[in-house]
Design a protein around this motif. Structure first.
Motif, mmCIF file in Angstrom:
data_model
loop_
_atom_site.group_PDB
_atom_site.id
_atom_site.type_symbol
_atom_site.label_atom_id
_atom_site.label_comp_id
_atom_site.label_asym_id
_atom_site.label_seq_id
_atom_site.Cartn_x
_atom_site.Cartn_y
_atom_site.Cartn_z
ATOM 1 N N ILE A 187 72.681 19.614 39.980
ATOM 2 C CA ILE A 187 71.417 19.175 39.730
ATOM 3 C C ILE A 187 71.295 18.217 40.747
ATOM 4 N N PHE A 188 70.151 18.489 41.705
ATOM 5 C CA PHE A 188 69.514 17.775 42.678
ATOM 6 C C PHE A 188 68.178 17.125 42.421
ATOM 7 N N THR A 189 68.319 15.638 42.643
ATOM 8 C CA THR A 189 66.824 14.906 42.433
ATOM 9 C C THR A 189 66.340 14.411 43.846
ATOM 10 N N SER A 190 66.912 14.886 45.008
ATOM 11 C CA SER A 190 66.197 14.393 46.125
ATOM 12 C C SER A 190 66.505 15.624 47.196
ATOM 13 N N PRO A 191 65.528 15.577 48.385
ATOM 14 C CA PRO A 191 65.930 16.349 49.424
ATOM 15 C C PRO A 191 66.916 15.952 50.143
ATOM 16 N N SER A 192 67.231 14.556 50.249
ATOM 17 C CA SER A 192 68.620 14.135 51.156
ATOM 18 C C SER A 192 69.841 14.560 50.360
#
Length: 255
Positions: free
Chosen positions: A192-197
């Protein structure tokens, strides 16, 4: 909805201490969760000129926050400089309910809350609020070093915007090896990803894994766009950019 995700393991890449709500919602649906922070939030090192801006807040008509981190680190800097209160005339605008909630912790209420969750949504709505002013308002944006420039760009014709990076995003020094092995052995359901970085940092750490074999869920279209740029097609993209929104989208995927 209960136990729909039973025996499925999800790995959160959010910063340390910011996965509590996400973990709770996933566990309520029967899932197992593991945390592997791929970004770390630290206070920015402000220059003397940037610190001087904080002593002259009365020159601004608006203060814009785009994230809870922006709120938290902005007021942390004020506290360190012994500035107890914002000028009475300054109005505050925020993106999303989580940012509004964090602002209330410091005793302030926003005069404007973005109806959407992205910089584009914010800029379009806020532009309507200030474009007919008889003067060009001065606006201070409290951001992180990796935040996009879309708000400044969209408002440049009707306002004088100044950006102040109050926090920075870096790659954490350590990553739990057990979790790393879960990913390498393909023993997980989704990342689960919550940012482009976080996407970018993942690809640096796991450059030996084929992008087509990576299963992930993204909190919104901005993060999903970065995933696609890296050659990964997200399985889930949350329509509502929040922990609740991404869990609901994951459940919908399995339904």
């Amino acid at each position: 909805m209960n136990h729909l995700l039973k025996n499925k393991l999800f790995i959160s890449t959010r910063p340390k201490g910011q996965s509590d709500e996400l973990n709770r919602l996933l566990k309520e649906a029967g899932a197992e969760t593991v945390e592997m922070p791929l970004i770390e939030i630290r206070p920015a090192n402000l220059s003397e000129k940037e610190n001087d801006i904080l002593e002259q807040l009365e020159q601004f008509q608006w203060l814009i926050f785009t994230s809870p981190n922006g709120v938290r680190y902005f007021f942390e800097v004020l506290e360190k400089r012994g500035i107890a209160n914002l000028p009475e005339k300054i109005q505050i605008a925020v993106i999303g309910p989580k940012t509004e909630e964090e602002l209330s912790f410091f005793g302030y209420s926003p005069a404007f809350v973005n109806p959407g969750n992205t910089g584009e949504h914010f800029a379009a709505a806020f532009l309507k609020k200030v474009e007919n002013n008889s003067y060009q308002p001065r606006i201070l944006l409290a951001l992180g070093n990796l935040a996009r420039t879309v708000i400044q760009n969209e408002l440049s014709g009707v306002a004088a915007c100044m950006r102040l990076n109050v926090y920075k995003t870096v790659i954490p020094d350590l990553t739990d090896e057990k979790t790393v092995q879960l990913i390498k052995d393909n023993r997980y359901e989704m990342l689960i990803f919550t940012s482009p970085s976080a996407i970018q940092n993942f690809m640096k750490r796991f450059n030996d894994i084929s992008a087509k074999n990576i299963r992930l869920a993204c909190i919104g279209e901005t993060t999903a766009s970065e995933a696609r740029k890296q050659g990964i097609q997200p399985l889930v993209v949350a329509k509502n950019a929040s922990a609740q929104g991404i869990v609901e989208s994951i459940i919908q995927y399995y339904s």
